[in-house]
Scaffold this motif. Structure first.
Motif, PDB file in Angstrom:
ATOM      1  N   TYR A   1      45.394  36.358  29.459  1.00 16.70           N
ATOM      2  CA  TYR A   1      45.932  36.594  30.796  1.00 16.70           C
ATOM      3  C   TYR A   1      44.891  36.476  31.908  1.00 16.70           C
ATOM      4  O   TYR A   1      45.173  36.800  33.055  1.00 16.70           O
ATOM      5  N   ALA A   2      43.730  35.978  31.593  1.00 15.45           N
ATOM      6  CA  ALA A   2      42.645  35.887  32.576  1.00 15.45           C
ATOM      7  C   ALA A   2      43.045  35.113  33.826  1.00 15.45           C
ATOM      8  O   ALA A   2      42.629  35.445  34.928  1.00 15.45           O
ATOM      9  N   ASN A   3      43.860  34.090  33.669  1.00 15.64           N
ATOM     10  CA  ASN A   3      44.257  33.259  34.808  1.00 15.64           C
ATOM     11  C   ASN A   3      45.660  33.568  35.307  1.00 15.64           C
ATOM     12  O   ASN A   3      46.259  32.751  36.015  1.00 15.64           O
ATOM     13  N   ALA A   4      46.187  34.721  34.954  1.00 20.11           N
ATOM     14  CA  ALA A   4      47.564  35.054  35.330  1.00 20.11           C
ATOM     15  C   ALA A   4      47.759  35.063  36.841  1.00 20.11           C
ATOM     16  O   ALA A   4      48.734  34.493  37.345  1.00 20.11           O
ATOM     17  N   VAL A   5      46.855  35.690  37.572  1.00 19.79           N
ATOM     18  CA  VAL A   5      47.027  35.788  39.026  1.00 19.79           C
ATOM     19  C   VAL A   5      46.994  34.405  39.675  1.00 19.79           C
ATOM     20  O   VAL A   5      47.945  34.031  40.371  1.00 19.79           O
ATOM     21  N   PRO A   6      45.936  33.605  39.471  1.00 20.14           N
ATOM     22  CA  PRO A   6      45.957  32.292  40.128  1.00 20.14           C
ATOM     23  C   PRO A   6      47.112  31.407  39.666  1.00 20.14           C
ATOM     24  O   PRO A   6      47.669  30.640  40.458  1.00 20.14           O
ATOM     25  N   THR A   7      47.504  31.526  38.410  1.00 20.90           N
ATOM     26  CA  THR A   7      48.619  30.719  37.907  1.00 20.90           C
ATOM     27  C   THR A   7      49.921  31.097  38.605  1.00 20.90           C
ATOM     28  O   THR A   7      50.676  30.225  39.045  1.00 20.90           O
ATOM     29  N   ILE A   8      50.189  32.393  38.715  1.00 17.85           N
ATOM     30  CA  ILE A   8      51.425  32.835  39.355  1.00 17.85           C
ATOM     31  C   ILE A   8      51.393  32.531  40.849  1.00 17.85           C
ATOM     32  O   ILE A   8      52.406  32.128  41.427  1.00 17.85           O
ATOM     33  N   VAL A   9      50.237  32.692  41.481  1.00 15.63           N
ATOM     34  CA  VAL A   9      50.115  32.332  42.902  1.00 15.63           C
ATOM     35  C   VAL A   9      50.417  30.843  43.084  1.00 15.63           C
ATOM     36  O   VAL A   9      51.182  30.457  43.972  1.00 15.63           O
ATOM     37  N   GLU A  10      49.853  29.994  42.238  1.00 15.44           N
ATOM     38  CA  GLU A  10      50.067  28.552  42.336  1.00 15.44           C
ATOM     39  C   GLU A  10      51.529  28.185  42.100  1.00 15.44           C
ATOM     40  O   GLU A  10      52.111  27.371  42.827  1.00 15.44           O
ATOM     41  N   GLN A  11      52.141  28.791  41.091  1.00  9.66           N
ATOM     42  CA  GLN A  11      53.544  28.496  40.802  1.00  9.66           C
ATOM     43  C   GLN A  11      54.450  28.957  41.935  1.00  9.66           C
ATOM     44  O   GLN A  11      55.404  28.270  42.292  1.00  9.66           O
TER      45      GLN A  11
ATOM     46  N   ASN B   1      43.418  38.175  47.815  1.00 12.12           N
ATOM     47  CA  ASN B   1      43.889  39.556  47.968  1.00 12.12           C
ATOM     48  C   ASN B   1      44.317  40.190  46.656  1.00 12.12           C
ATOM     49  O   ASN B   1      44.201  41.399  46.485  1.00 12.12           O
ATOM     50  N   LEU B   2      44.815  39.377  45.744  1.00 15.27           N
ATOM     51  CA  LEU B   2      45.359  39.907  44.489  1.00 15.27           C
ATOM     52  C   LEU B   2      44.424  39.695  43.294  1.00 15.27           C
ATOM     53  O   LEU B   2      44.788  40.045  42.163  1.00 15.27           O
ATOM     54  N   ALA B   3      43.252  39.165  43.537  1.00 13.35           N
ATOM     55  CA  ALA B   3      42.288  38.932  42.450  1.00 13.35           C
ATOM     56  C   ALA B   3      42.012  40.248  41.717  1.00 13.35           C
ATOM     57  O   ALA B   3      41.856  41.295  42.331  1.00 13.35           O
ATOM     58  N   GLY B   4      41.982  40.154  40.411  1.00 12.43           N
ATOM     59  CA  GLY B   4      41.696  41.327  39.584  1.00 12.43           C
ATOM     60  C   GLY B   4      42.928  42.049  39.087  1.00 12.43           C
ATOM     61  O   GLY B   4      42.836  42.871  38.175  1.00 12.43           O
ATOM     62  N   ARG B   5      44.072  41.753  39.662  1.00 19.56           N
ATOM     63  CA  ARG B   5      45.295  42.447  39.263  1.00 19.56           C
ATOM     64  C   ARG B   5      45.708  42.129  37.827  1.00 19.56           C
ATOM     65  O   ARG B   5      46.471  42.889  37.222  1.00 19.56           O
ATOM     66  N   GLU B   6      45.167  41.036  37.267  1.00 17.05           N
ATOM     67  CA  GLU B   6      45.497  40.703  35.878  1.00 17.05           C
ATOM     68  C   GLU B   6      45.022  41.790  34.920  1.00 17.05           C
ATOM     69  O   GLU B   6      45.541  41.914  33.816  1.00 17.05           O
ATOM     70  N   LYS B   7      44.084  42.608  35.341  1.00 13.93           N
ATOM     71  CA  LYS B   7      43.603  43.710  34.493  1.00 13.93           C
ATOM     72  C   LYS B   7      44.727  44.698  34.196  1.00 13.93           C
ATOM     73  O   LYS B   7      44.682  45.412  33.195  1.00 13.93           O
ATOM     74  N   GLU B   8      45.728  44.733  35.068  1.00 12.41           N
ATOM     75  CA  GLU B   8      46.890  45.593  34.838  1.00 12.41           C
ATOM     76  C   GLU B   8      47.593  45.204  33.540  1.00 12.41           C
ATOM     77  O   GLU B   8      48.165  46.062  32.860  1.00 12.41           O
ATOM     78  N   ILE B   9      47.563  43.921  33.213  1.00 14.82           N
ATOM     79  CA  ILE B   9      48.183  43.461  31.969  1.00 14.82           C
ATOM     80  C   ILE B   9      47.463  44.098  30.787  1.00 14.82           C
ATOM     81  O   ILE B   9      48.101  44.600  29.853  1.00 14.82           O
TER      82      ILE B   9
END
Length: 182
Positions: free
Chosen positions: A65-75, A101-109
């Motif tokens: 899930y390391a790239n979850a935030v940028p992936t979801i932002v891009e999608q 602004n949302l960088a690091g939120r993937e840690k929630e996963i």
């Protein structure tokens, strides 16, 4: 469902499949189990949570899930761009801001995964798993399982392609019996 919520649903599904792992896809349960997100997580002892985090760290779960935030932002940006072509430049610029602004939120996963593990296994079972993963066989499992899963997924994909051809042939044969060539 609009395009935006469809993208979010697809993203959630893709992320869920990636996190769930391949073996679960091959199983066909007799009755549908409730979605994990609908089951509330119970409070767990701190030691159980720590052991769950250690297991996930040893399994390098964060790589999933390391790239979850940028992936979801891009999608999301792409979905919004399709609906608002005249705002493409702005959406590209906003995507950079939102990602920052949302960088690091993937840690929630990862924290959620640790909570799930701590709900599924007792504290002692988690400690036993930590001990196992530190053993020579556990280390071998950690190092070889990703490759075994990758090869298993490749096999499943090859099988599905071949089987789809068989299914197509069966459809055509049955339709031909009805006098309809397709």
């Amino acid at each position: 469902m609009n395009g935006f919520s469809g993208i979010l649903a697809a993203t959630g599904l893709a992320l869920g499949l990636a996190l769930a792992g391949a073996p679960a896809m091959a199983q066909q349960p007799k009755q549908a189990a409730p979605a994990p997100a609908t089951q509330p997580l119970k409070p767990v002892p701190p030691a159980a949570l720590a052991a769950a985090r250690e297991i996930l760290a040893m399994k390098n779960a964060s790589a999933m899930y390391a790239n979850a935030v940028p992936t979801i932002v891009e999608q999301t940006k792409n979905a919004l761009t399709q609906q608002n072509l005249n705002y493409q430049k702005d959406l590209n610029e906003v995507a950079i801001i939102v990602a920052k602004n949302l960088a690091g939120r993937e840690k929630e996963i990862g924290e959620g995964m640790a909570q799930v593990y701590a709900n599924e296994f007792s504290e002692q079972e988690l400690k036993d798993l930590v001990t196992f993963y530190k053993s020579p066989l556990g280390q071998k499992l950690l190092s070889t399982e990703p490759r075994a899963i990758q090869f298993s997924m490749s096999y499943m994909n090859q099988w599905a392609l071949a089987f789809a051809s068989t299914v197509n042939t069966e459809f055509r044969a049955e339709m031909k019996k009805r006098g309809k060539d397709i």
